[in-house]
Design a protein around this motif. Structure first.
Motif, mmCIF file in Angstrom:
data_model
loop_
_atom_site.group_PDB
_atom_site.id
_atom_site.type_symbol
_atom_site.label_atom_id
_atom_site.label_comp_id
_atom_site.label_asym_id
_atom_site.label_seq_id
_atom_site.Cartn_x
_atom_site.Cartn_y
_atom_site.Cartn_z
ATOM 1 N N PHE A 204 -7.999 -4.699 -6.395
ATOM 2 C CA PHE A 204 -9.104 -5.210 -7.219
ATOM 3 C C PHE A 204 -8.589 -6.140 -8.307
ATOM 4 N N ARG A 205 -7.441 -5.787 -8.875
ATOM 5 C CA ARG A 205 -6.955 -6.584 -10.004
ATOM 6 C C ARG A 205 -6.552 -7.976 -9.550
ATOM 7 N N GLU A 206 -6.181 -8.115 -8.275
ATOM 8 C CA GLU A 206 -5.969 -9.451 -7.713
ATOM 9 C C GLU A 206 -7.337 -10.131 -7.502
ATOM 10 N N VAL A 247 -18.171 8.605 -10.408
ATOM 11 C CA VAL A 247 -16.801 9.109 -10.326
ATOM 12 C C VAL A 247 -16.003 8.047 -9.582
ATOM 13 N N LYS A 248 -14.802 7.762 -10.070
ATOM 14 C CA LYS A 248 -14.018 6.664 -9.506
ATOM 15 C C LYS A 248 -12.534 6.896 -9.740
ATOM 16 N N PRO A 249 -11.671 6.710 -8.745
ATOM 17 C CA PRO A 249 -11.945 6.458 -7.335
ATOM 18 C C PRO A 249 -12.660 7.637 -6.657
ATOM 19 N N VAL A 273 -12.898 2.700 -3.825
ATOM 20 C CA VAL A 273 -12.320 1.518 -4.472
ATOM 21 C C VAL A 273 -11.436 0.648 -3.566
ATOM 22 N N SER A 274 -10.966 -0.435 -4.159
ATOM 23 C CA SER A 274 -10.235 -1.459 -3.415
ATOM 24 C C SER A 274 -9.019 -0.920 -2.653
ATOM 25 N N GLY A 275 -8.244 -0.027 -3.272
ATOM 26 C CA GLY A 275 -7.056 0.507 -2.602
ATOM 27 C C GLY A 275 -7.418 1.384 -1.411
ATOM 28 N N THR A 312 -19.096 0.585 -1.992
ATOM 29 C CA THR A 312 -18.013 0.437 -1.032
ATOM 30 C C THR A 312 -17.957 -0.957 -0.414
ATOM 31 N N TYR A 313 -16.730 -1.443 -0.230
ATOM 32 C CA TYR A 313 -16.502 -2.733 0.424
ATOM 33 C C TYR A 313 -16.815 -2.658 1.913
ATOM 34 N N PHE A 314 -17.027 -1.445 2.423
ATOM 35 C CA PHE A 314 -17.373 -1.268 3.842
ATOM 36 C C PHE A 314 -18.894 -1.306 4.067
#
Ligand code: PBG
Length: 328
Positions: A204-206, A247-249, A273-275, A312-314
């Motif tokens: 995410f930081r990228e 709640v995250k991740p 999250v991204s990872g 979610t990115y999915f």
């Protein structure tokens, strides 16, 4: 009554029977799609560690939102990448910043799409921290006004929900007061209440250009060993006026989601999250795991733990798979 009277396998004989007795089901209505919006025109920059994820300028972003709407996902959460950064992150509340422009454009074209905005300073500060700094220290109270201004600028642009992710103490109260003072009494706050200092945010930081230039986020994000403290964070945010908590991740914190579900009656979100996305994508690309099944199982686990909805990115993939299989 023991075996042979009791045979749990009886209810697993067919997909129809399995579906009938399934306790947890996943639907596209549970999923929010994160989007990265960058200044400029005609921009679509791939994010290295996140195949399929891009930074979009507002014009390009609208194609993505069109897809989201077509897949009948409920909404998106927006993160902004500004043209310039400074020490206090003042571009975060620029009424013409990428997020504010994106909110306006999305609500004009797709009014039914729920637009949630991430409220934070880390993408906007030159040092990459989520608050203002004095030397190496990230200051709490002076940050609150800037966070509140940012939330207000999102609400003024038309955001449906604001989601503070900075983890400063008292930010929910500061945002609620600011929104109410300007007539936005009906804009809900989704707070990243139990947000851990996690290595799972790496990609995410990228994507958001928000890696801290010095130190880490451990003085404001939570220590991964703590569960009781998460309940305290959540109750404080609810007392301050939060409408929904996050709640995250998600995956390494399923116990926290479950505990939150037992302690609180408010809606609970979880951020896959991204990872978590990057790991599955990488393993699937290498042929080590079956992507579709593993995504299904992962998101179902997050819901089973107690999440009402998942960022979610999915999200698009899941909705597409469901449409293709006739389940959607
Ligand atoms: C901003 C923010 C972060 C994420 C959401 N909001 C990064 C961080 O705290 O460093 C992470 C999302 C992801 O990893 O997908 N504070």
């Amino acid at each position: 009554m023991p075996f042979p009277v009791n045979r749990p396998r009886r209810l697993r004989q067919s997909e129809t029977l399995r579906r009938l007795v399934r306790e947890t089901t996943l639907t596209p209505a549970d999923l929010i799609y994160p989007l990265f919006v960058i200044f400029g025109q005609g921009v679509k920059n791939p994010v290295q560690a996140m195949p399929g994820i891009y930074q979009y300028s507002v014009d390009q972003l609208l194609y993505e939102v069109e897809e989201v709407a077509g897949l009948r996902l409920p909404g998106v959460i927006l993160f902004g990448i500004p043209e310039k950064k400074d020490n206090i992150g003042s571009e975060a509340w620029n009424p013409d910043g990428p997020v504010q422009q994106a909110v306006k454009a999305i609500k004009a074209r797709f009014p039914e799409i729920l637009v949630i905005t991430d409220v934070c300073l880390c993408e906007y500060t030159a040092h990459g921290h989520c608050g203002v700094v004095d030397g190496q220290r990230v200051l709490n109270d002076p940050t609150l006004e800037f966070i509140a201004r940012t939330a207000l600028s999102h609400a003024e642009a038309g955001a449906d929900v604001v989601a503070p992710s900075d983890m400063m103490d008292g930010r929910v109260k500061a945002i609620r007061e600011k929104l109410d003072a300007h007539g936005f009494i009906d804009t809900p706050i989704l707070t990243y209440a139990a947000k851990y200092a996690s290595a799972f945010y790496g990609p995410f930081r990228e994507a958001a250009g928000s890696a801290p230039a010095f130190g880490d986020r451990r003085t404001y994000q939570m220590d991964p060993g703590n569960a009781r403290e998460a309940m305290r964070e959540i109750s404080l945010d609810l007392e301050e006026g939060a409408d929904m908590v996050m709640v995250k991740p998600a995956l390494a914190y399923l116990d926290i989601i479950h505990l939150a579900r037992e302690h609180f009656n408010c809606p609970i979100a979880a951020y896959n999250v991204s990872g978590e996305y990057a790991m599955i994508k990488a393993a699937a690309a290498a042929g080590y795991v079956d992507e579709q099944n593993i995504v299904w199982e992962t998101l179902t686990a997050i819901k089973r733990a107690g999440a009402d909805f998942i960022l979610t990115y999915f999200a698009k993939d899941v909705a597409r798979w469901m449409q293709d299989s006739g389940k959607g």
